[in-house]
Scaffold this motif. Structure first.
Motif, mmCIF file in Angstrom:
data_model
loop_
_atom_site.group_PDB
_atom_site.id
_atom_site.type_symbol
_atom_site.label_atom_id
_atom_site.label_comp_id
_atom_site.label_asym_id
_atom_site.label_seq_id
_atom_site.Cartn_x
_atom_site.Cartn_y
_atom_site.Cartn_z
ATOM 1 N N UNK B 30 0.829 -1.214 0.000
ATOM 2 C CA UNK B 30 0.000 0.000 0.000
ATOM 3 C C UNK B 30 0.862 1.263 0.000
ATOM 4 N N UNK B 33 2.725 1.582 -3.154
ATOM 5 C CA UNK B 33 1.737 1.872 -4.190
ATOM 6 C C UNK B 33 1.435 3.357 -4.251
ATOM 7 N N UNK B 34 1.262 3.983 -3.086
ATOM 8 C CA UNK B 34 0.990 5.424 -3.059
ATOM 9 C C UNK B 34 2.182 6.198 -3.619
ATOM 10 N N UNK B 37 2.273 5.821 -7.371
ATOM 11 C CA UNK B 37 1.223 6.607 -8.031
ATOM 12 C C UNK B 37 1.791 7.939 -8.491
#
Lengths: 134, 138
Positions: B30, B33-34, B37
């Motif tokens: 997570x 992933x951020x 992004x």
């Protein structure tokens, strides 16, 4: 929901698998895996070609057809598809994981994701391919 | 008691995993992933839409790496993307490889690839020096 029972069958046709009741949640789960593997494959190629920069301009620039050829542009559109989908879908998963109440609205969130994905992807694919027609 | 010939792997089968590795793996996916992004999406946008692949050549890379902050950006992109991707591969292998021997073999190959490619990428990012005729770039 009926009582849980795991049926493990090998060789189930893929179309039968896609008609499983998971629907939006499962389709995006499969696409998330497939795009993740595709991006990882490209990443390994990309690390390798950038590594070649250390040997000077000659070899590196000879290999740049891997990015400029018309068929490479098609693959780059696939890369855009993969990165954009994986990014949006990953963002949705993170949001749902940290606000678990939103899992009830997963189906609606998937369609919201699609509504963002389609125009951004089409716009990006147009910009990726435009130099081919100049 | 098991004999030493029975591997540690075989003795672990059927036992619950120890430690919180999978929890940290979940959290890492997570958090990275951020980060990705921003880093990865911007990288793709910049290279393919703002610059365009026709305009990228050796001198673009040399010029970019004149600035140590871009080297740092590229290193973090490499570190997070490769670790995120390889951890994803590990999860997929866990799902589809059902024979312990194949699973250990595949994960070993994946881990060696991880170390090799991380090393190759980090090596070129931090040791690259442009050849003298290009060193005078703006």
């Amino acid at each position: 929901m009926t009582a849980g029972r795991i049926v493990y069958t090998r060789g189930r046709p893929i179309l039968a698998g896609l008609r499983y009741r998971g629907r939006e949640g499962m389709w995006t789960w499969i696409l998330h895996r497939a795009t993740g593997l595709g991006i990882l494959g490209f990443l390994l190629l990309h690390i390798f070609d950038i590594f070649l920069v250390g040997f000077g301009p000659g070899l590196f620039e000879e290999l740049l057809f891997l990015y400029r050829a018309w068929w490479a542009r098609m693959l780059e559109v696939f890369l855009l598809f993969g990165v954009l989908f994986h990014a949006l879908n990953g963002a949705r998963i993170i949001v749902q994981d940290f606000w678990p109440k939103l899992w009830r609205w997963e189906r609606q969130l998937v369609w919201l994701e699609a509504a963002v994905f389609v125009p951004v992807f089409l716009w990006g694919a147009f910009l990726f391919l435009r130099p081919l027609f100049d | 008691m098991t004999t030493p010939a029975e591997s540690a792997f075989a003795r672990r089968i059927g036992r619950p995993p120890r430690g919180n590795f999978e929890l940290y793996s979940w959290l890492f996916m997570r958090l990275s992933g951020v980060v990705l992004l921003g880093l990865a999406v911007f990288h793709l946008f910049w290279m393919h839409i703002v610059l365009g692949v026709d305009n990228i050549d050796f001198s673009v890379v040399a010029e970019r790496w004149q600035n140590p902050l871009w080297r740092l950006y590229d290193f973090f992109l490499l570190l997070f993307a490769l670790t995120h991707g390889m951890n994803g591969l590990r999860i997929i292998l866990d799902d589809y490889l059902r024979r312990p021997g194949w699973l250990v073999a595949a994960k070993s190959v994946a881990f060696l690839c991880y170390v090799l490619f991380l090393g190759m990428g980090a090596y070129i990012i931090f040791t690259f020096t442009p050849p003298p005729e290009l060193a005078a770039l703006p």
